[in-house]
Scaffold this active site. Structure first.
Site, mmCIF file in Angstrom:
data_model
loop_
_atom_site.group_PDB
_atom_site.id
_atom_site.type_symbol
_atom_site.label_atom_id
_atom_site.label_comp_id
_atom_site.label_asym_id
_atom_site.label_seq_id
_atom_site.Cartn_x
_atom_site.Cartn_y
_atom_site.Cartn_z
ATOM 1 N N LYS A 120 0.861 -1.194 0.000
ATOM 2 C CA LYS A 120 0.000 0.000 0.000
ATOM 3 C C LYS A 120 0.885 1.227 0.000
ATOM 4 O O LYS A 120 2.041 1.174 0.438
ATOM 5 C CB LYS A 120 -0.888 0.028 1.252
ATOM 6 C CG LYS A 120 -2.143 0.860 1.073
ATOM 7 C CD LYS A 120 -3.226 0.090 0.365
ATOM 8 C CE LYS A 120 -4.487 0.902 0.184
ATOM 9 N NZ LYS A 120 -5.595 0.066 -0.299
HETATM 10 P P1 NAD Z 1 -12.940 8.000 -2.688
HETATM 11 O O1 NAD Z 1 -11.934 9.038 -2.391
HETATM 12 O O2 NAD Z 1 -13.413 7.842 -4.098
HETATM 13 O O3 NAD Z 1 -14.245 8.230 -1.766
HETATM 14 C C1 NAD Z 1 -14.228 8.354 -0.371
HETATM 15 C C2 NAD Z 1 -15.586 8.912 0.065
HETATM 16 O O4 NAD Z 1 -15.688 8.867 1.479
HETATM 17 C C3 NAD Z 1 -15.833 10.351 -0.357
HETATM 18 O O5 NAD Z 1 -17.171 10.489 -0.792
HETATM 19 C C4 NAD Z 1 -15.671 11.131 0.959
HETATM 20 O O6 NAD Z 1 -16.424 12.329 0.986
HETATM 21 C C5 NAD Z 1 -16.223 10.116 1.932
HETATM 22 N N1 NAD Z 1 -15.838 10.340 3.311
HETATM 23 C C6 NAD Z 1 -14.629 10.670 3.822
HETATM 24 N N2 NAD Z 1 -14.717 10.778 5.175
HETATM 25 C C7 NAD Z 1 -15.988 10.494 5.490
HETATM 26 C C8 NAD Z 1 -16.704 10.435 6.712
HETATM 27 N N3 NAD Z 1 -16.102 10.684 7.874
HETATM 28 N N4 NAD Z 1 -18.006 10.094 6.672
HETATM 29 C C9 NAD Z 1 -18.624 9.842 5.501
HETATM 30 N N5 NAD Z 1 -18.003 9.889 4.320
HETATM 31 C C10 NAD Z 1 -16.717 10.215 4.321
HETATM 32 O O7 NAD Z 1 -12.352 6.633 -2.135
HETATM 33 P P2 NAD Z 1 -12.736 5.131 -2.552
HETATM 34 O O8 NAD Z 1 -11.776 4.671 -3.564
HETATM 35 O O9 NAD Z 1 -14.204 5.060 -2.783
HETATM 36 O O10 NAD Z 1 -12.376 4.388 -1.185
HETATM 37 C C11 NAD Z 1 -13.293 4.302 -0.098
HETATM 38 C C12 NAD Z 1 -12.940 3.112 0.760
HETATM 39 O O11 NAD Z 1 -12.965 1.935 -0.076
HETATM 40 C C13 NAD Z 1 -11.521 3.151 1.349
HETATM 41 O O12 NAD Z 1 -11.528 2.503 2.597
HETATM 42 C C14 NAD Z 1 -10.709 2.355 0.354
HETATM 43 O O13 NAD Z 1 -9.522 1.844 0.925
HETATM 44 C C15 NAD Z 1 -11.709 1.275 0.015
HETATM 45 N N6 NAD Z 1 -11.436 0.565 -1.221
HETATM 46 C C16 NAD Z 1 -11.363 1.204 -2.419
HETATM 47 C C17 NAD Z 1 -11.063 0.469 -3.564
HETATM 48 C C18 NAD Z 1 -11.020 1.096 -4.925
HETATM 49 O O14 NAD Z 1 -10.826 0.354 -5.902
HETATM 50 N N7 NAD Z 1 -11.234 2.392 -5.069
HETATM 51 C C19 NAD Z 1 -10.826 -0.909 -3.488
HETATM 52 C C20 NAD Z 1 -10.936 -1.544 -2.240
HETATM 53 C C21 NAD Z 1 -11.238 -0.785 -1.114
#
Ligand code: NAD
Length: 457
Positions: A120
């Site tokens: 990561k």
């Molecule tokens: P992103 O940046 O696209 O979205 C994150 C979202 O969370 C945003 O809408 C933000 O406003 C919101 N957010 C932040 N703090 C918050 C809070 N306190 N309360 C409510 N909403 C809040 O990120 P993403 O890629 O969607 O990732 C989100 C989660 O999914 C992370 O934990 C990431 O590690 C996990 N994830 C993502 C992927 C991927 O392919 N993008 C894969 C596996 C896991």
């Protein structure tokens, strides 16, 4: 995220350590109690990251100011294949957060049976206060600093919080400038489709979460709910994982009753259109204010009466202090690390199953693996083929986790006997939840490959 949360769940005060790396270690140590056959030295090797890179670098940001940034890349384990894991841009990134996320990637890849280890990366920065040019320069400089620590067969980055296909295009371009004359496309996944990205990658995390939920429900995980059709769903976080999950669940007949982002949450008991919520976020910067919905807090969203709760934001959202308020019948973790160990225990006692992150959000890394395979072969598969392969992988992994839970819970006395015989402890073993089942499955897979390869030299 290193804070200590003080909470009063059931009259008693609980001090919870919210350091994500400590949480990842605690989860691992719990799992290892059910795997007494592995020696202490091997166990130590499996819990510690293989390599931690910390780099400090300057860029000239907009307005001509020179600013310094700190970036991390952690390689947790490479026994089963090259490191794999996203890059996150966030002001709260810490070395321990990246260590935890890298370890979760190792276990996730093993649960899915994709031939990668765990890694990561993260840069401490606030993308909301930076321009696109700033972010491009941060990306280029960070990747240049990492040099040959990343590579198509050593460690392969991908998108995560606040990074996108465009960021991955810059990662590729920087690496390709440093390694001319080679097929460099497999060095990073989550690229734009017209430059080696895979069809279906953008939706893969959420689609995998849907497939996992559907399969677990079809196997009777929740009494009286055998599909997502008609299920009420609340989604925390409305970025890549959350917004696409809301749309895909709705396509399958689910009713989206609440969603949130960092500025707040919205609710409508009759449900609303998740596409309209995304449009509203794009035009105003937040889902809050969507006509026909009422504003609620993120805490209220987590405590809503609903069938399925999908945390899709950041770590430590369901903790000792609020887990008892959760009324969902099922939690599907699209985010990494949204539930703390104390919250897991509370939810298990309440009979609320949690489809854990290392299974439920593994669709992203699975299609990243497909992207990597396509890049190595200089091929591009169509979206149906990708989604079909993803469905089969998610179903198989979900089966393996559900079956592991059943098997372990049916043989606690034998495992206790084995522990006593090997001098690994006398304490009684508790029944395990789905997170522990996924961990046990994953740790065993990584340990077995490590032993079969032989401890080097
Ligand atoms: P992103 O940046 O696209 O979205 C994150 C979202 O969370 C945003 O809408 C933000 O406003 C919101 N957010 C932040 N703090 C918050 C809070 N306190 N309360 C409510 N909403 C809040 O990120 P993403 O890629 O969607 O990732 C989100 C989660 O999914 C992370 O934990 C990431 O590690 C996990 N994830 C993502 C992927 C991927 O392919 N993008 C894969 C596996 C896991």
């Amino acid at each position: 995220m290193n804070a200590i949360a003080t909470a009063t769940p059931v009259a008693e005060t609980i001090q919870e350590d919210l350091n994500p790396f400590h949480i990842a270690q605690e989860q691992f140590e719990q799992a290892i109690r059910y795997l007494p056959e592995y020696q202490e030295g091997l166990v130590e090797y499996l819990v510690r990251p293989e390599r931690v890179i910390i780099t400090e670098f300057p860029i000239t940001t907009h307005g001509g100011h020179v600013r310094n940034f700190t970036g991390y890349r952690v390689l947790h384990n490479r026994a089963r294949g090259p490191g794999k894991g996203g890059i996150r841009y966030h002001p709260d990134v810490t070395a321990d957060e990246v260590r935890a996320l890298a370890a979760w990637m190792t276990w996730k890849c093993a649960v899915m049976n994709v031939p990668f280890g765990g890694a990561k990366g993260g840069v401490i920065c606030d993308p909301k206060k930076l321009t696109k040019d700033d972010l491009r320069m941060i990306t280029r400089r960070f990747i240049a600093e990492l040099g040959d620590a990343i590579g198509p067969h050593t460690d392969i980055p991908a998108p995560d919080v606040n990074t996108s296909a465009e960021t991955m295009a810059w990662v590729f371009d920087t690496y390709a400038m440093m390694h001319p004359g080679l097929n460099n496309t497999p060095v990073v996944t989550g690229k734009p489709v017209d430059m080696g990205g895979s069809y279906g990658r953008n939706e893969a995390t959420s689609r995998g979460c849907l497939f996992c939920t559907q399969h677990a429900l079809s196997r009777g995980l929740v009494d009286g709910m055998d599909s997502v059709d008609g299920a009420t769903v609340a989604v925390q976080g409305y970025g890549n994982a959350g917004s696409i999950a809301a749309m895909l669940y709705a396509e399958q007949g689910a009713v989206i009753i609440a969603v949130s982002d960092s500025r707040g949450a919205i609710f409508c008991a009759e449900g609303f259109d998740p596409v309209a919520a995304l449009e509203h976020k794009k035009s105003t910067g937040s889902v809050v204010g969507l006509p026909g919905t009422e504003a609620i807090s993120n805490e209220e969203l987590l405590a809503l009466e609903c069938d399925i709760l999908i945390p899709a934001a950041l770590e430590n959202q369901i903790r000792a202090d609020n887990a008892d308020d959760v009324k969902a019948r099922l939690i599907a973790e699209a985010a990494n690390g949204p539930t703390t160990p104390a919250a897991d225990r509370i939810l298990f006692a309440k009979g609320i199953p949690v489809l854990p992150d290392i299974l439920a959000n593994a669709g992203g890394v699975t299609v990243s693996y497909y992207e990597w395979v396509q890049n190595i072969e200089n091929e591009q598969w169509d979206e149906d083929e990708v989604n079909h392969k993803l469905l089969r992988k998610m179903n198989r992994a979900t089966d393996s986790v559900l079956d592991t839970q059943k098997k372990v819970n049916g043989s606690l006395a034998e495992i206790e006997g084995e522990r006593r015989k090997l001098g690994r402890g006398e304490d009684p073993l508790e029944k395990i939840d789905l997170r522990m089942a996924a961990y046990i499955l994953a740790v065993r897979r990584v340990a077995e490959v490590t032993l079969r390869r032989g401890i080097w030299p």
